[in-house]
Design an enzyme around this catalytic site. Structure first.
Site, PDB file in Angstrom:
ATOM      1  N   CYS A 115       0.798  -1.229   0.000  1.00 25.86           N
ATOM      2  CA  CYS A 115       0.000   0.000   0.000  1.00 25.86           C
ATOM      3  C   CYS A 115       0.833   1.284   0.000  1.00 25.86           C
ATOM      4  O   CYS A 115       0.346   2.338  -0.412  1.00 25.86           O
ATOM      5  CB  CYS A 115      -0.933  -0.019   1.201  1.00 25.86           C
ATOM      6  SG  CYS A 115      -1.897  -1.550   1.334  1.00 25.86           S
ATOM      7  N   HIS A 263      -3.673   6.644   0.783  1.00 23.89           N
ATOM      8  CA  HIS A 263      -3.918   5.306   0.269  1.00 23.89           C
ATOM      9  C   HIS A 263      -5.384   4.967   0.481  1.00 23.89           C
ATOM     10  O   HIS A 263      -5.933   5.150   1.571  1.00 23.89           O
ATOM     11  CB  HIS A 263      -3.027   4.296   0.990  1.00 23.89           C
ATOM     12  CG  HIS A 263      -3.487   2.886   0.838  1.00 23.89           C
ATOM     13  ND1 HIS A 263      -3.649   2.291  -0.398  1.00 23.89           N
ATOM     14  CD2 HIS A 263      -3.850   1.952   1.768  1.00 23.89           C
ATOM     15  CE1 HIS A 263      -4.081   1.052  -0.218  1.00 23.89           C
ATOM     16  NE2 HIS A 263      -4.211   0.823   1.076  1.00 23.89           N
ATOM     17  N   ASN A 293      -9.920  -1.047  -3.262  1.00 20.59           N
ATOM     18  CA  ASN A 293      -8.540  -0.836  -2.825  1.00 20.59           C
ATOM     19  C   ASN A 293      -7.612  -1.575  -3.782  1.00 20.59           C
ATOM     20  O   ASN A 293      -7.544  -2.797  -3.770  1.00 20.59           O
ATOM     21  CB  ASN A 293      -8.389  -1.364  -1.387  1.00 20.59           C
ATOM     22  CG  ASN A 293      -6.978  -1.231  -0.847  1.00 20.59           C
ATOM     23  OD1 ASN A 293      -6.022  -1.004  -1.579  1.00 20.59           O
ATOM     24  ND2 ASN A 293      -6.836  -1.408   0.460  1.00 20.59           N
TER      25      ASN A 293
END
Length: 336
Positions: A115, A263, A293
Protein backbone atom coordinates in the site's frame (compact mmCIF):
# COMPACT_ATOMS: atom_id res chain seq x y z
CA UNK A 1 18.22 19.32 -11.25
CA UNK A 2 14.95 18.36 -9.63
CA UNK A 3 12.16 15.95 -10.53
CA UNK A 4 8.46 16.15 -11.26
CA UNK A 5 5.52 13.91 -12.06
CA UNK A 6 5.02 14.42 -15.77
CA UNK A 7 2.07 12.11 -16.52
CA UNK A 8 -0.08 9.31 -15.05
CA UNK A 9 -2.33 6.70 -16.66
CA UNK A 10 -3.85 3.47 -15.42
CA UNK A 11 -5.49 0.23 -16.50
CA UNK A 12 -8.19 -1.85 -14.82
CA UNK A 13 -9.08 -5.45 -15.72
CA UNK A 14 -12.39 -6.03 -17.49
CA UNK A 15 -14.22 -8.23 -14.99
CA UNK A 16 -16.46 -6.34 -12.54
CA UNK A 17 -17.31 -7.54 -9.04
CA UNK A 18 -20.15 -5.40 -7.70
CA UNK A 19 -21.71 -5.20 -4.26
CA UNK A 20 -24.63 -7.15 -5.68
CA UNK A 21 -22.21 -9.91 -6.65
CA UNK A 22 -20.72 -9.81 -3.17
CA UNK A 23 -24.03 -10.14 -1.36
CA UNK A 24 -25.08 -12.91 -3.74
CA UNK A 25 -21.89 -14.77 -2.78
CA UNK A 26 -22.19 -13.94 0.94
CA UNK A 27 -25.89 -13.61 1.79
CA UNK A 28 -25.08 -13.83 5.50
CA UNK A 29 -23.37 -10.42 5.14
CA UNK A 30 -26.62 -8.62 4.25
CA UNK A 31 -27.27 -8.06 7.95
CA UNK A 32 -23.98 -6.14 8.09
CA UNK A 33 -24.69 -4.21 4.89
CA UNK A 34 -24.86 -0.78 6.54
CA UNK A 35 -21.39 -1.12 8.07
CA UNK A 36 -19.93 -2.46 4.83
CA UNK A 37 -21.33 0.43 2.80
CA UNK A 38 -19.52 2.87 5.11
CA UNK A 39 -16.31 1.55 3.58
CA UNK A 40 -17.20 3.49 0.43
CA UNK A 41 -16.90 0.74 -2.19
CA UNK A 42 -19.59 -0.20 -4.72
CA UNK A 43 -17.57 -2.05 -7.37
CA UNK A 44 -14.17 -3.58 -8.05
CA UNK A 45 -12.44 -4.74 -11.23
CA UNK A 46 -10.71 -8.10 -10.84
CA UNK A 47 -8.32 -10.13 -12.99
CA UNK A 48 -9.18 -13.32 -14.79
CA UNK A 49 -7.15 -16.42 -13.94
CA UNK A 50 -4.65 -15.84 -16.75
CA UNK A 51 -3.88 -12.15 -16.19
CA UNK A 52 -0.73 -11.26 -14.28
CA UNK A 53 0.44 -8.12 -12.55
CA UNK A 54 2.91 -7.51 -15.37
CA UNK A 55 0.10 -7.82 -17.95
CA UNK A 56 -1.81 -5.03 -16.20
CA UNK A 57 1.34 -2.93 -15.89
CA UNK A 58 2.15 -3.22 -19.60
CA UNK A 59 -1.37 -2.07 -20.50
CA UNK A 60 -1.12 0.87 -18.09
CA UNK A 61 2.21 1.88 -19.67
CA UNK A 62 0.76 1.67 -23.19
CA UNK A 63 -2.10 3.89 -22.03
CA UNK A 64 0.46 6.37 -20.68
CA UNK A 65 2.32 6.48 -23.98
CA UNK A 66 -0.82 7.05 -26.05
CA UNK A 67 -2.77 9.34 -23.72
CA UNK A 68 0.13 11.68 -23.02
CA UNK A 69 2.13 11.40 -26.27
CA UNK A 70 5.15 9.96 -24.44
CA UNK A 71 8.16 8.93 -26.49
CA UNK A 72 9.12 5.62 -24.90
CA UNK A 73 12.66 5.98 -26.26
CA UNK A 74 13.19 8.76 -23.71
CA UNK A 75 12.71 6.40 -20.75
CA UNK A 76 16.01 5.46 -19.12
CA UNK A 77 14.80 3.58 -16.03
CA UNK A 78 11.87 1.28 -15.27
CA UNK A 79 10.62 0.53 -11.74
CA UNK A 80 8.04 -2.23 -11.22
CA UNK A 81 6.22 -2.48 -7.89
CA UNK A 82 4.06 -5.57 -7.32
CA UNK A 83 3.54 -8.64 -5.14
CA UNK A 84 3.20 -11.02 -8.10
CA UNK A 85 6.20 -11.53 -10.39
CA UNK A 86 6.35 -13.60 -13.56
CA UNK A 87 9.21 -15.87 -12.45
CA UNK A 88 11.49 -16.52 -9.51
CA UNK A 89 14.14 -15.15 -11.84
CA UNK A 90 14.63 -13.09 -14.04
CA UNK A 91 13.42 -9.73 -12.84
CA UNK A 92 9.94 -9.06 -14.21
CA UNK A 93 10.89 -5.46 -14.97
CA UNK A 94 13.33 -6.85 -17.56
CA UNK A 95 10.48 -8.74 -19.23
CA UNK A 96 8.33 -5.60 -19.20
CA UNK A 97 11.19 -3.62 -20.77
CA UNK A 98 11.14 -6.05 -23.69
CA UNK A 99 7.34 -6.08 -24.02
CA UNK A 100 7.26 -2.28 -24.11
CA UNK A 101 10.22 -2.19 -26.53
CA UNK A 102 12.13 0.26 -24.36
CA UNK A 103 15.76 1.01 -25.16
CA UNK A 104 18.35 -1.54 -24.05
CA UNK A 105 20.16 1.24 -22.17
CA UNK A 106 17.15 1.46 -19.83
CA UNK A 107 17.65 0.20 -16.28
CA UNK A 108 14.97 -2.14 -14.87
CA UNK A 109 14.22 -3.02 -11.26
CA UNK A 110 11.51 -4.90 -9.34
CA UNK A 111 10.48 -4.10 -5.80
CA UNK A 112 7.89 -5.83 -3.66
CA UNK A 113 5.78 -3.46 -1.59
CA UNK A 114 2.07 -3.00 -1.02
CA UNK A 115 0.00 0.00 0.00
CA UNK A 116 2.93 2.39 0.43
CA UNK A 117 4.55 1.22 -2.82
CA UNK A 118 3.77 4.28 -4.92
CA UNK A 119 5.27 6.73 -2.44
CA UNK A 120 8.36 4.54 -2.05
CA UNK A 121 8.66 4.24 -5.82
CA UNK A 122 8.34 7.99 -6.20
CA UNK A 123 11.18 8.41 -3.72
CA UNK A 124 13.39 5.93 -5.60
CA UNK A 125 12.59 7.65 -8.92
CA UNK A 126 13.50 11.02 -7.46
CA UNK A 127 16.77 9.57 -6.19
CA UNK A 128 17.60 8.06 -9.58
CA UNK A 129 17.04 11.42 -11.25
CA UNK A 130 18.75 13.65 -8.74
CA UNK A 131 21.75 11.43 -7.97
CA UNK A 132 22.30 9.29 -11.06
CA UNK A 133 21.25 11.80 -13.71
CA UNK A 134 18.39 9.72 -15.14
CA UNK A 135 16.02 11.90 -17.13
CA UNK A 136 12.82 9.86 -17.29
CA UNK A 137 11.79 7.10 -14.87
CA UNK A 138 8.73 4.96 -15.58
CA UNK A 139 7.14 3.79 -12.32
CA UNK A 140 4.68 0.91 -12.74
CA UNK A 141 2.55 -0.16 -9.78
CA UNK A 142 0.35 -3.21 -10.19
CA UNK A 143 -1.80 -5.40 -7.96
CA UNK A 144 -3.49 -8.73 -8.61
CA UNK A 145 -4.01 -9.39 -4.91
CA UNK A 146 -7.47 -10.91 -5.41
CA UNK A 147 -5.74 -14.05 -6.74
CA UNK A 148 -4.51 -14.78 -3.23
CA UNK A 149 -7.90 -14.61 -1.47
CA UNK A 150 -9.63 -17.60 0.05
CA UNK A 151 -13.07 -18.00 -1.59
CA UNK A 152 -14.71 -17.46 1.81
CA UNK A 153 -12.66 -14.45 2.92
CA UNK A 154 -15.52 -11.95 3.02
CA UNK A 155 -13.53 -8.99 4.29
CA UNK A 156 -10.88 -9.12 1.57
CA UNK A 157 -13.43 -9.81 -1.17
CA UNK A 158 -15.33 -6.67 -0.25
CA UNK A 159 -12.36 -4.32 0.03
CA UNK A 160 -9.96 -5.08 -2.79
CA UNK A 161 -9.86 -4.71 -6.56
CA UNK A 162 -7.05 -5.20 -9.07
CA UNK A 163 -5.38 -2.60 -11.26
CA UNK A 164 -2.17 -0.96 -12.41
CA UNK A 165 -0.88 2.57 -12.82
CA UNK A 166 1.94 4.02 -14.92
CA UNK A 167 3.63 7.22 -13.76
CA UNK A 168 6.37 9.08 -15.60
CA UNK A 169 8.77 11.02 -13.38
CA UNK A 170 11.09 13.38 -15.24
CA UNK A 171 14.00 15.68 -14.49
CA UNK A 172 13.13 19.36 -14.47
CA UNK A 173 14.58 22.66 -13.31
CA UNK A 174 11.37 23.35 -11.41
CA UNK A 175 11.16 20.39 -9.06
CA UNK A 176 7.70 19.50 -7.75
CA UNK A 177 8.41 16.39 -5.69
CA UNK A 178 9.25 17.39 -2.14
CA UNK A 179 10.96 15.74 0.80
CA UNK A 180 9.87 12.32 2.03
CA UNK A 181 9.14 10.66 5.35
CA UNK A 182 9.39 6.84 5.42
CA UNK A 183 8.76 4.31 8.15
CA UNK A 184 8.76 0.56 8.79
CA UNK A 185 7.64 -1.73 11.60
CA UNK A 186 8.53 -5.28 10.61
CA UNK A 187 7.50 -6.56 14.04
CA UNK A 188 3.93 -6.36 12.74
CA UNK A 189 4.60 -7.96 9.35
CA UNK A 190 2.14 -10.75 10.20
CA UNK A 191 -0.83 -8.34 10.20
CA UNK A 192 -0.96 -8.45 6.38
CA UNK A 193 0.60 -11.62 5.03
CA UNK A 194 0.47 -14.74 2.90
CA UNK A 195 2.24 -16.98 5.41
CA UNK A 196 3.15 -20.05 3.33
CA UNK A 197 4.50 -20.55 -0.16
CA UNK A 198 7.69 -18.51 0.03
CA UNK A 199 11.24 -19.44 1.04
CA UNK A 200 10.57 -19.25 4.79
CA UNK A 201 7.48 -21.45 4.96
CA UNK A 202 7.08 -24.01 2.19
CA UNK A 203 3.61 -25.15 1.17
CA UNK A 204 2.43 -28.25 3.02
CA UNK A 205 -0.87 -29.98 3.73
CA UNK A 206 -1.32 -27.80 6.80
CA UNK A 207 -1.06 -24.69 4.63
CA UNK A 208 -4.54 -25.40 3.31
CA UNK A 209 -6.24 -25.99 6.65
CA UNK A 210 -8.98 -23.37 6.90
CA UNK A 211 -9.15 -20.87 9.74
CA UNK A 212 -12.32 -18.85 10.44
CA UNK A 213 -12.20 -15.77 12.68
CA UNK A 214 -14.89 -14.38 14.95
CA UNK A 215 -16.29 -12.29 12.08
CA UNK A 216 -16.83 -15.28 9.81
CA UNK A 217 -13.88 -14.60 7.50
CA UNK A 218 -12.18 -17.78 6.37
CA UNK A 219 -8.62 -18.07 5.10
CA UNK A 220 -5.60 -20.37 5.43
CA UNK A 221 -1.82 -20.02 5.46
CA UNK A 222 -1.61 -20.38 1.67
CA UNK A 223 -3.99 -17.43 1.16
CA UNK A 224 -3.98 -13.73 1.93
CA UNK A 225 -4.62 -12.71 5.53
CA UNK A 226 -5.25 -9.25 6.95
CA UNK A 227 -6.05 -8.35 10.52
CA UNK A 228 -8.44 -5.52 9.70
CA UNK A 229 -8.77 -4.22 13.25
CA UNK A 230 -5.00 -4.01 13.72
CA UNK A 231 -4.53 -2.23 10.40
CA UNK A 232 -7.30 0.25 11.18
CA UNK A 233 -5.65 1.07 14.51
CA UNK A 234 -2.23 1.24 12.85
CA UNK A 235 -3.49 3.75 10.29
CA UNK A 236 -5.25 5.84 12.91
CA UNK A 237 -2.13 6.00 15.08
CA UNK A 238 0.58 6.33 12.43
CA UNK A 239 -0.88 8.53 9.69
CA UNK A 240 -1.60 11.74 11.68
CA UNK A 241 2.02 11.85 12.87
CA UNK A 242 3.25 11.02 9.37
CA UNK A 243 1.23 13.90 7.88
CA UNK A 244 2.47 16.35 10.52
CA UNK A 245 6.13 15.38 10.07
CA UNK A 246 5.89 15.48 6.26
CA UNK A 247 4.40 18.97 6.29
CA UNK A 248 7.09 20.17 8.71
CA UNK A 249 9.91 18.59 6.70
CA UNK A 250 8.73 20.47 3.61
CA UNK A 251 8.49 23.75 5.54
CA UNK A 252 4.74 24.15 5.10
CA UNK A 253 1.76 24.59 7.38
CA UNK A 254 -1.25 22.30 7.13
CA UNK A 255 -3.30 25.16 5.62
CA UNK A 256 -0.75 25.40 2.77
CA UNK A 257 -1.79 21.94 1.50
CA UNK A 258 -4.51 22.16 -1.16
CA UNK A 259 -5.35 18.45 -1.38
CA UNK A 260 -4.66 15.25 0.56
CA UNK A 261 -4.61 11.87 -1.20
CA UNK A 262 -4.30 8.95 1.18
CA UNK A 263 -3.92 5.31 0.27
CA UNK A 264 -7.48 4.27 -0.53
CA UNK A 265 -7.77 1.65 2.21
CA UNK A 266 -11.43 2.38 2.86
CA UNK A 267 -13.57 5.49 3.19
CA UNK A 268 -14.36 5.10 6.88
CA UNK A 269 -10.68 4.91 7.83
CA UNK A 270 -9.73 7.89 5.66
CA UNK A 271 -12.57 10.02 7.03
CA UNK A 272 -11.61 9.07 10.59
CA UNK A 273 -7.97 10.00 9.93
CA UNK A 274 -9.06 13.30 8.36
CA UNK A 275 -11.14 14.20 11.40
CA UNK A 276 -8.30 13.33 13.76
CA UNK A 277 -5.88 15.58 11.85
CA UNK A 278 -8.46 18.32 11.34
CA UNK A 279 -8.51 18.30 7.52
CA UNK A 280 -11.65 19.77 5.90
CA UNK A 281 -13.56 17.12 3.92
CA UNK A 282 -13.24 19.13 0.72
CA UNK A 283 -9.45 18.85 0.91
CA UNK A 284 -9.46 15.03 0.90
CA UNK A 285 -9.86 13.30 -2.46
CA UNK A 286 -11.11 9.74 -2.64
CA UNK A 287 -11.55 7.49 -5.67
CA UNK A 288 -12.39 4.02 -4.46
CA UNK A 289 -16.13 3.71 -5.00
CA UNK A 290 -15.89 2.08 -8.43
CA UNK A 291 -12.53 0.27 -8.12
CA UNK A 292 -11.97 -0.66 -4.47
CA UNK A 293 -8.54 -0.84 -2.82
CA UNK A 294 -5.98 -1.42 -5.60
CA UNK A 295 -3.05 -1.54 -3.16
CA UNK A 296 0.05 0.25 -4.59
CA UNK A 297 -1.99 1.81 -7.41
CA UNK A 298 -4.60 3.60 -5.28
CA UNK A 299 -2.68 6.86 -4.94
CA UNK A 300 -1.63 7.32 -8.60
CA UNK A 301 -5.12 6.38 -9.82
CA UNK A 302 -6.71 8.88 -7.43
CA UNK A 303 -4.17 11.54 -8.40
CA UNK A 304 -4.84 10.93 -12.08
CA UNK A 305 -8.58 11.35 -11.53
CA UNK A 306 -8.14 14.48 -9.40
CA UNK A 307 -6.18 16.05 -12.26
CA UNK A 308 -8.74 14.94 -14.87
CA UNK A 309 -11.72 16.49 -13.08
CA UNK A 310 -9.71 19.62 -12.21
CA UNK A 311 -9.93 19.02 -8.49
CA UNK A 312 -6.43 20.46 -8.49
CA UNK A 313 -4.84 23.19 -10.58
CA UNK A 314 -1.25 24.17 -11.48
CA UNK A 315 0.61 25.35 -8.42
CA UNK A 316 -1.47 23.35 -5.95
CA UNK A 317 0.32 21.41 -3.24
CA UNK A 318 -0.81 17.80 -2.76
CA UNK A 319 0.19 15.56 0.12
CA UNK A 320 0.46 11.88 -0.86
CA UNK A 321 0.37 9.34 1.96
CA UNK A 322 0.68 5.54 1.73
CA UNK A 323 0.53 3.02 4.57
CA UNK A 324 -0.02 -0.71 4.99
CA UNK A 325 1.79 -3.98 4.24
CA UNK A 326 5.13 -4.38 5.95
CA UNK A 327 4.05 -2.64 8.04
CA UNK A 328 5.33 0.37 6.12
CA UNK A 329 4.41 3.96 5.53
CA UNK A 330 5.58 6.95 3.52
CA UNK A 331 4.50 10.43 2.47
CA UNK A 332 5.62 13.41 0.44
CA UNK A 333 4.25 16.65 -0.98
CA UNK A 334 4.13 17.37 -4.70
CA UNK A 335 3.27 20.58 -6.50
CA UNK A 336 1.45 20.55 -9.83
Amino acid sequence: MGSLIRAISYHLPAQAYTNEDFFDSFPDSIGNKWNLLKLGIQNRQIVSGEETASDLAVKAALNLFSEHSINKNDIDFLLFCAQEFDHYTPTTACIIQHKLALNVNCGALDFNLGCSGFVYGLGVAKGLIESLACKNVLLLTSSTLTKTFHPQDKSSRFLFGDGAAATLISSHNLANIGNFIFGTDGSRADKIIVKDGGARNKLSDSSFEDITDEYGNTTNNACFYMNGTSIFNFGLKTVPTLVKETIEKNNFLIDDIDLFIFHQANLFLIETIGKKIGIPNEKIFNFMESIGNTVSSTIPIALSEAIKIKKVKPGDKILLCGFGTGLSWGATIIEL
